[in-house]
Motif scaffolding. Structure first.
Motif, PDB file in Angstrom:
ATOM      1  N   THR A  72      41.530  19.737  43.262  1.00 42.64           N
ATOM      2  CA  THR A  72      40.832  20.836  43.920  1.00 42.64           C
ATOM      3  C   THR A  72      41.502  21.178  45.243  1.00 42.64           C
ATOM      4  OG1 THR A  72      38.735  20.141  42.925  1.00 42.64           O
ATOM      5  CG2 THR A  72      38.604  21.600  44.815  1.00 42.64           C
ATOM      6  N   ILE A  73      41.611  22.455  45.532  1.00 42.45           N
ATOM      7  CA  ILE A  73      42.163  22.924  46.797  1.00 42.45           C
ATOM      8  C   ILE A  73      41.089  23.722  47.532  1.00 42.45           C
ATOM      9  CG2 ILE A  73      43.858  24.471  47.867  1.00 42.45           C
ATOM     10  CD1 ILE A  73      45.819  23.682  45.665  1.00 42.45           C
ATOM     11  N   ALA A 118      35.302  28.191  59.218  1.00 49.75           N
ATOM     12  CA  ALA A 118      34.488  28.405  58.018  1.00 49.75           C
ATOM     13  C   ALA A 118      35.176  27.808  56.808  1.00 49.75           C
ATOM     14  CB  ALA A 118      34.236  29.890  57.787  1.00 49.75           C
ATOM     15  N   TYR A 119      34.367  27.276  55.926  1.00 50.87           N
ATOM     16  CA  TYR A 119      34.811  26.863  54.594  1.00 50.87           C
ATOM     17  C   TYR A 119      34.535  28.046  53.664  1.00 50.87           C
ATOM     18  CZ  TYR A 119      34.519  24.558  50.011  1.00 50.87           C
ATOM     19  OH  TYR A 119      34.678  24.231  48.686  1.00 50.87           O
ATOM     20  N   VAL A 120      35.571  28.533  52.989  1.00 53.04           N
ATOM     21  CA  VAL A 120      35.411  29.704  52.123  1.00 53.04           C
ATOM     22  C   VAL A 120      34.978  29.281  50.727  1.00 53.04           C
ATOM     23  CG1 VAL A 120      36.545  31.723  51.130  1.00 53.04           C
ATOM     24  CG2 VAL A 120      37.112  30.988  53.452  1.00 53.04           C
ATOM     25  N   MET A 121      35.801  28.481  50.063  1.00 55.63           N
ATOM     26  CA  MET A 121      35.528  28.044  48.697  1.00 55.63           C
ATOM     27  C   MET A 121      36.610  27.049  48.301  1.00 55.63           C
ATOM     28  SD  MET A 121      36.977  31.202  46.363  1.00 55.63           S
ATOM     29  CE  MET A 121      36.916  30.176  44.910  1.00 55.63           C
ATOM     30  N   SER A 122      36.476  26.499  47.115  1.00 54.54           N
ATOM     31  CA  SER A 122      37.515  25.663  46.534  1.00 54.54           C
ATOM     32  C   SER A 122      37.868  26.201  45.163  1.00 54.54           C
ATOM     33  CB  SER A 122      37.046  24.206  46.436  1.00 54.54           C
ATOM     34  OG  SER A 122      35.925  24.104  45.586  1.00 54.54           O
ATOM     35  N   THR A 140      43.579  41.733  51.015  1.00 57.29           N
ATOM     36  CA  THR A 140      43.415  42.882  50.134  1.00 57.29           C
ATOM     37  C   THR A 140      41.967  43.357  50.161  1.00 57.29           C
ATOM     38  OG1 THR A 140      42.989  41.442  48.220  1.00 57.29           O
ATOM     39  CG2 THR A 140      45.276  42.106  48.611  1.00 57.29           C
ATOM     40  N   THR A 141      41.762  44.578  49.714  1.00 58.81           N
ATOM     41  CA  THR A 141      40.399  45.122  49.639  1.00 58.81           C
ATOM     42  C   THR A 141      39.804  44.944  48.249  1.00 58.81           C
ATOM     43  OG1 THR A 141      41.300  47.310  49.131  1.00 58.81           O
ATOM     44  CG2 THR A 141      40.803  46.825  51.443  1.00 58.81           C
ATOM     45  N   GLU A 142      40.588  44.369  47.330  1.00 61.81           N
ATOM     46  CA  GLU A 142      40.111  44.153  45.967  1.00 61.81           C
ATOM     47  C   GLU A 142      40.438  42.742  45.513  1.00 61.81           C
ATOM     48  OE1 GLU A 142      41.817  47.077  43.425  1.00 61.81           O
ATOM     49  OE2 GLU A 142      40.719  48.749  44.318  1.00 61.81           O
ATOM     50  N   ASP A 143      39.642  42.237  44.600  1.00 61.08           N
ATOM     51  CA  ASP A 143      39.890  40.952  43.954  1.00 61.08           C
ATOM     52  C   ASP A 143      41.005  41.154  42.934  1.00 61.08           C
ATOM     53  OD1 ASP A 143      39.879  38.624  42.470  1.00 61.08           O
ATOM     54  OD2 ASP A 143      37.701  38.500  42.328  1.00 61.08           O
ATOM     55  N   GLU A 144      42.177  40.569  43.201  1.00 60.19           N
ATOM     56  CA  GLU A 144      43.332  40.734  42.313  1.00 60.19           C
ATOM     57  C   GLU A 144      43.560  39.526  41.419  1.00 60.19           C
ATOM     58  OE1 GLU A 144      46.685  41.749  44.751  1.00 60.19           O
ATOM     59  OE2 GLU A 144      45.743  43.582  45.534  1.00 60.19           O
ATOM     60  N   SER A 145      42.568  38.648  41.321  1.00 62.80           N
ATOM     61  CA  SER A 145      42.743  37.390  40.602  1.00 62.80           C
ATOM     62  C   SER A 145      43.155  37.595  39.157  1.00 62.80           C
ATOM     63  CB  SER A 145      41.444  36.576  40.626  1.00 62.80           C
ATOM     64  OG  SER A 145      41.095  36.196  41.934  1.00 62.80           O
ATOM     65  N   THR A 146      44.157  36.840  38.762  1.00 62.41           N
ATOM     66  CA  THR A 146      44.452  36.686  37.336  1.00 62.41           C
ATOM     67  C   THR A 146      44.030  35.292  36.881  1.00 62.41           C
ATOM     68  OG1 THR A 146      46.714  35.912  37.787  1.00 62.41           O
ATOM     69  CG2 THR A 146      46.384  38.280  37.447  1.00 62.41           C
ATOM     70  N   ALA A 147      43.891  34.377  37.856  1.00 56.13           N
ATOM     71  CA  ALA A 147      43.330  33.052  37.613  1.00 56.13           C
ATOM     72  C   ALA A 147      41.996  33.015  38.338  1.00 56.13           C
ATOM     73  CB  ALA A 147      44.257  31.963  38.148  1.00 56.13           C
ATOM     74  N   ILE A 148      40.945  32.661  37.656  1.00 63.15           N
ATOM     75  CA  ILE A 148      39.608  32.707  38.238  1.00 63.15           C
ATOM     76  C   ILE A 148      39.334  31.409  38.979  1.00 63.15           C
ATOM     77  CG2 ILE A 148      37.154  33.046  37.802  1.00 63.15           C
ATOM     78  CD1 ILE A 148      38.965  35.461  37.186  1.00 63.15           C
ATOM     79  N   PRO A 149      39.246  31.447  40.325  1.00 67.34           N
ATOM     80  CA  PRO A 149      38.951  30.218  41.070  1.00 67.34           C
ATOM     81  C   PRO A 149      37.544  29.721  40.763  1.00 67.34           C
ATOM     82  CG  PRO A 149      39.761  31.977  42.510  1.00 67.34           C
ATOM     83  CD  PRO A 149      39.407  32.595  41.186  1.00 67.34           C
ATOM     84  N   GLU A 150      37.385  28.417  40.874  1.00 74.20           N
ATOM     85  CA  GLU A 150      36.061  27.803  40.724  1.00 74.20           C
ATOM     86  C   GLU A 150      35.404  27.775  42.098  1.00 74.20           C
ATOM     87  OE1 GLU A 150      34.678  23.269  40.212  1.00 74.20           O
ATOM     88  OE2 GLU A 150      35.809  24.072  38.526  1.00 74.20           O
ATOM     89  N   VAL A 171      30.738  24.746  46.162  1.00 73.95           N
ATOM     90  CA  VAL A 171      29.295  24.766  46.375  1.00 73.95           C
ATOM     91  C   VAL A 171      28.946  24.875  47.853  1.00 73.95           C
ATOM     92  CG1 VAL A 171      28.819  23.457  44.292  1.00 73.95           C
ATOM     93  CG2 VAL A 171      29.203  22.241  46.435  1.00 73.95           C
ATOM     94  N   LEU A 172      29.937  24.681  48.739  1.00 73.13           N
ATOM     95  CA  LEU A 172      29.670  24.724  50.168  1.00 73.13           C
ATOM     96  C   LEU A 172      29.922  26.090  50.779  1.00 73.13           C
ATOM     97  CD1 LEU A 172      31.229  21.314  51.284  1.00 73.13           C
ATOM     98  CD2 LEU A 172      28.845  21.836  50.764  1.00 73.13           C
ATOM     99  N   GLY A 173      30.164  27.109  49.951  1.00 69.98           N
ATOM    100  CA  GLY A 173      30.490  28.422  50.490  1.00 69.98           C
ATOM    101  C   GLY A 173      29.446  28.960  51.439  1.00 69.98           C
ATOM    102  N   LEU A 174      28.177  28.887  51.062  1.00 72.96           N
ATOM    103  CA  LEU A 174      27.116  29.395  51.927  1.00 72.96           C
ATOM    104  C   LEU A 174      26.975  28.542  53.171  1.00 72.96           C
ATOM    105  CD1 LEU A 174      24.401  30.362  49.306  1.00 72.96           C
ATOM    106  CD2 LEU A 174      25.958  31.878  50.545  1.00 72.96           C
TER     107      LEU A 174
END
Length: 203
Positions: free
Chosen positions: A89-90, A112-116, A171-181, A184-187
């Motif tokens: 996990t990153i 801030a912690y954004v996500m993993s 970017t102003t758009e989600d350009e993901s081709t790989a969907i990050p997981e 749970v600590l984002g909020l």
């Protein structure tokens, strides 16, 4: 697109992950490695973190803001040492930058912690986007000159393995081709940023 970032990698000393001591990728071509690469993971007994900073001068709040980057290599920057990938996990973290590549960005306080996201299934060329709208706009409001994004392997993988990313941009758009997981600590991370910036405004 909002803006491009400049990207680099900082590593710790052997078995001491508290501070960054040297670059693995920077504009000066550290160790002969290409510039603009965010290496994340381990080199022998060192921890390596990937960083990217964004100049906020002249930028305005945005209805949507994503940190977006590409998978450059399934492995680290050093052939024969850490050039194999890890399954793990990153974490994506935000810190207040200064538009300069500094070794101390390795341990700069996390705003801030954004996500993993999980590395399982990633391939070279995959694109990852993470929504940082709240934190980008708060940084604009609070007058930050630079927004820093840090990638770190957490929990740290125990062997000399890594991943390398590049082409960091906002970017102003989600350009993901790989969907990050999502982490749970984002909020919780959002609360950390709001609290930290509120204290700064009061002081």
């Amino acid at each position: 697109m909002i803006t491009d970032g400049f990207t680099f990698s900082v590593a710790s000393a052997d078995d001491d992950f508290s501070v960054g001591t040297h670059f693995h990728s920077n504009t000066g071509g550290a160790f002969g490695n290409p510039a603009g690469k965010a290496e994340v993971g381990r080199y022998s007994s060192e921890e390596v973190r990937g960083l990217s900073e964004y100049d906020l001068t002249g930028l305005a709040a945005s209805p949507a803001a994503f940190v977006t980057f590409n998978v450059f290599k399934a492995g680290g920057l050093f052939t024969g040492v850490n050039d194999t990938p890890f399954d793990g996990t990153i974490d994506i973290e935000i810190y207040e930058g200064n538009n300069t590549e500094d070794l101390s960005d390795f341990e700069a306080p996390m705003a801030a912690y954004v996500m993993s996201f999980t590395t399982a299934g990633l391939s070279v060329g995959d694109v990852i986007s993470a929504d940082i709208t709240t934190w980008f706009n708060q940084a604009i409001t609070d007058g930050w000159t630079s927004l820093g994004v840090r990638l770190r392997n957490e929990p740290l993988h125990g062997t000399s393995q890594a991943w390398t990313f590049d082409l960091f941009r906002l970017t102003t758009e989600d350009e993901s081709t790989a969907i990050p997981e999502p982490g749970v600590l984002g909020l919780f991370g959002m609360g950390i940023l709001a609290f930290a910036m509120a204290r700064r405004r009061r002081s």
